[in-house]
Scaffold this motif. Structure first.
Motif, PDB file in Angstrom:
ATOM      1  N   ILE A  37       3.313  -6.480  -2.971  1.00  0.00           N
ATOM      2  CA  ILE A  37       4.133  -6.713  -3.182  1.00  0.00           C
ATOM      3  C   ILE A  37       4.565  -7.811  -2.224  1.00  0.00           C
ATOM      4  CG2 ILE A  37       6.668  -6.249  -3.360  1.00  0.00           C
ATOM      5  CD1 ILE A  37       5.279  -4.643  -5.546  1.00  0.00           C
ATOM      6  N   TYR A  38       5.295  -8.916  -2.101  1.00  0.00           N
ATOM      7  CA  TYR A  38       5.565  -9.872  -1.784  1.00  0.00           C
ATOM      8  C   TYR A  38       7.204 -10.237  -1.330  1.00  0.00           C
ATOM      9  CZ  TYR A  38       0.804 -10.327  -1.515  1.00  0.00           C
ATOM     10  OH  TYR A  38      -0.774 -10.583  -1.089  1.00  0.00           O
ATOM     11  N   ASP A  39       7.619 -11.300  -0.592  1.00  0.00           N
ATOM     12  CA  ASP A  39       9.085 -11.262  -0.491  1.00  0.00           C
ATOM     13  C   ASP A  39       8.754 -12.656  -0.842  1.00  0.00           C
ATOM     14  OD1 ASP A  39       7.930 -12.759   1.961  1.00  0.00           O
ATOM     15  OD2 ASP A  39       9.816 -11.102   2.936  1.00  0.00           O
ATOM     16  N   ARG A  40      10.347 -13.263  -0.852  1.00  0.00           N
ATOM     17  CA  ARG A  40      10.309 -14.737  -1.481  1.00  0.00           C
ATOM     18  C   ARG A  40       9.437 -16.021  -0.742  1.00  0.00           C
ATOM     19  NH1 ARG A  40      16.703 -16.098  -1.251  1.00  0.00           N
ATOM     20  NH2 ARG A  40      16.143 -15.199   0.990  1.00  0.00           N
ATOM     21  N   TRP A  41       9.603 -15.737   0.333  1.00  0.00           N
ATOM     22  CA  TRP A  41       8.949 -16.213   1.551  1.00  0.00           C
ATOM     23  C   TRP A  41       6.897 -16.154   1.343  1.00  0.00           C
ATOM     24  CZ3 TRP A  41      13.200 -13.463   2.695  1.00  0.00           C
ATOM     25  CH2 TRP A  41      14.324 -14.764   2.633  1.00  0.00           C
ATOM     26  N   GLY A  42       6.610 -14.795   0.535  1.00  0.00           N
ATOM     27  CA  GLY A  42       5.185 -15.042   0.341  1.00  0.00           C
ATOM     28  C   GLY A  42       4.497 -14.214   1.737  1.00  0.00           C
ATOM     29  N   LYS A  43       5.705 -13.529   2.419  1.00  0.00           N
ATOM     30  CA  LYS A  43       4.892 -12.399   3.081  1.00  0.00           C
ATOM     31  C   LYS A  43       4.989 -10.628   2.716  1.00  0.00           C
ATOM     32  CE  LYS A  43       6.721  -9.706   7.652  1.00  0.00           C
ATOM     33  NZ  LYS A  43       7.965  -9.503   8.352  1.00  0.00           N
ATOM     34  N   LEU A  44       3.515 -10.837   2.355  1.00  0.00           N
ATOM     35  CA  LEU A  44       3.335  -8.783   2.833  1.00  0.00           C
ATOM     36  C   LEU A  44       4.202  -8.148   2.679  1.00  0.00           C
ATOM     37  CD1 LEU A  44       0.761  -7.457   0.506  1.00  0.00           C
ATOM     38  CD2 LEU A  44       0.196  -6.895   3.252  1.00  0.00           C
ATOM     39  N   VAL A  45       5.050  -7.624   1.850  1.00  0.00           N
ATOM     40  CA  VAL A  45       6.403  -6.539   1.884  1.00  0.00           C
ATOM     41  C   VAL A  45       5.291  -4.942   1.896  1.00  0.00           C
ATOM     42  CG1 VAL A  45       8.123  -5.325   1.193  1.00  0.00           C
ATOM     43  CG2 VAL A  45       7.796  -7.641   1.076  1.00  0.00           C
ATOM     44  N   TRP A  46       4.222  -4.783   0.914  1.00  0.00           N
ATOM     45  CA  TRP A  46       3.948  -3.414   0.938  1.00  0.00           C
ATOM     46  C   TRP A  46       2.758  -3.405  -0.256  1.00  0.00           C
ATOM     47  CZ3 TRP A  46       2.654  -0.324  -3.769  1.00  0.00           C
ATOM     48  CH2 TRP A  46       3.329   1.061  -3.578  1.00  0.00           C
ATOM     49  N   GLN A  47       1.536  -2.042  -0.389  1.00  0.00           N
ATOM     50  CA  GLN A  47       0.302  -2.774  -0.625  1.00  0.00           C
ATOM     51  C   GLN A  47       0.506  -1.095  -0.878  1.00  0.00           C
ATOM     52  OE1 GLN A  47      -2.337  -5.421   0.794  1.00  0.00           O
ATOM     53  NE2 GLN A  47      -2.201  -4.365   2.749  1.00  0.00           N
ATOM     54  N   THR A  48      -0.695  -0.729  -1.305  1.00  0.00           N
ATOM     55  CA  THR A  48      -1.318   0.377  -1.879  1.00  0.00           C
ATOM     56  C   THR A  48      -3.260   0.157  -2.709  1.00  0.00           C
ATOM     57  OG1 THR A  48      -1.714   2.312  -2.214  1.00  0.00           O
ATOM     58  CG2 THR A  48      -0.825   1.572  -4.090  1.00  0.00           C
ATOM     59  N   ASP A  49      -3.313   0.745  -2.629  1.00  0.00           N
ATOM     60  CA  ASP A  49      -5.609   1.388  -3.411  1.00  0.00           C
ATOM     61  C   ASP A  49      -5.292   2.157  -4.366  1.00  0.00           C
ATOM     62  OD1 ASP A  49      -5.995  -1.342  -2.212  1.00  0.00           O
ATOM     63  OD2 ASP A  49      -6.780  -0.022  -0.805  1.00  0.00           O
ATOM     64  N   SER A  50      -4.250   2.840  -4.333  1.00  0.00           N
ATOM     65  CA  SER A  50      -3.881   4.308  -5.116  1.00  0.00           C
ATOM     66  C   SER A  50      -3.198   3.877  -6.053  1.00  0.00           C
ATOM     67  CB  SER A  50      -3.477   5.299  -4.142  1.00  0.00           C
ATOM     68  OG  SER A  50      -2.976   6.799  -5.038  1.00  0.00           O
ATOM     69  N   PRO A  51      -3.820   4.600  -7.429  1.00  0.00           N
ATOM     70  CA  PRO A  51      -2.760   4.412  -8.459  1.00  0.00           C
ATOM     71  C   PRO A  51      -1.543   5.214  -8.468  1.00  0.00           C
ATOM     72  CG  PRO A  51      -4.957   4.800  -9.171  1.00  0.00           C
ATOM     73  CD  PRO A  51      -4.739   4.774  -8.161  1.00  0.00           C
ATOM     74  N   PHE A  52      -2.039   6.076  -7.970  1.00  0.00           N
ATOM     75  CA  PHE A  52      -0.940   7.449  -7.865  1.00  0.00           C
ATOM     76  C   PHE A  52      -0.105   6.846  -6.827  1.00  0.00           C
ATOM     77  CE2 PHE A  52      -4.943   9.209  -8.719  1.00  0.00           C
ATOM     78  CZ  PHE A  52      -5.071   8.877 -10.431  1.00  0.00           C
ATOM     79  N   LYS A  53       0.248   5.932  -5.802  1.00  0.00           N
ATOM     80  CA  LYS A  53       0.648   6.280  -4.646  1.00  0.00           C
ATOM     81  C   LYS A  53       2.070   5.078  -5.440  1.00  0.00           C
ATOM     82  CE  LYS A  53       1.396   5.605  -0.117  1.00  0.00           C
ATOM     83  NZ  LYS A  53       1.069   5.097   1.732  1.00  0.00           N
TER      84      LYS A  53
END
Length: 98
Positions: A37-53
């Motif tokens: 997930i990125y904000d409008r400036w392209g900064k990474l806000v959140w990520q996961t490798d788990s489909p359950f998270k």
């Protein structure tokens, strides 16, 4: 058959409805799953490798709330059995009532 539904928004206000965000899908390889997930400036806000998270509206698994607004998501995964790579991009609106 590969299916993947991504909600267009959520409201992380702890009212028990739409408090987290994530996709619904089937027939994809769980081991290949990744969402960013990125904000409008392209900064990474959140990520996961788990489909359950699921995303709770906070920055990088902290307790700091992300601001209300539109965010860009990028899913990368592979289709089950064929291992065909899929990149799914779009936007999600985080709406805060308070």
């Amino acid at each position: 058959m590969f299916t993947f539904y991504v909600p267009s928004g959520f409201t992380p206000d702890n009212d028990g409805m739409n408090d987290t965000w994530g996709p619904l899908g089937q027939n994809y390889e769980y081991e290949s799953y990744r969402v960013q997930i990125y904000d409008r400036w392209g900064k990474l806000v959140w990520q996961t490798d788990s489909p359950f998270k699921l995303w709770d509206g906070n920055y990088r698994n902290s307790t700091k709330e992300a601001k209300q607004g539109v965010y860009v998501y990028v899913f990368s995964l592979k289709e089950f059995n064929t291992f065909e790579p899929k990149i799914i991009k779009g936007t999600v609106t985080l709406y805060r009532h308070n």
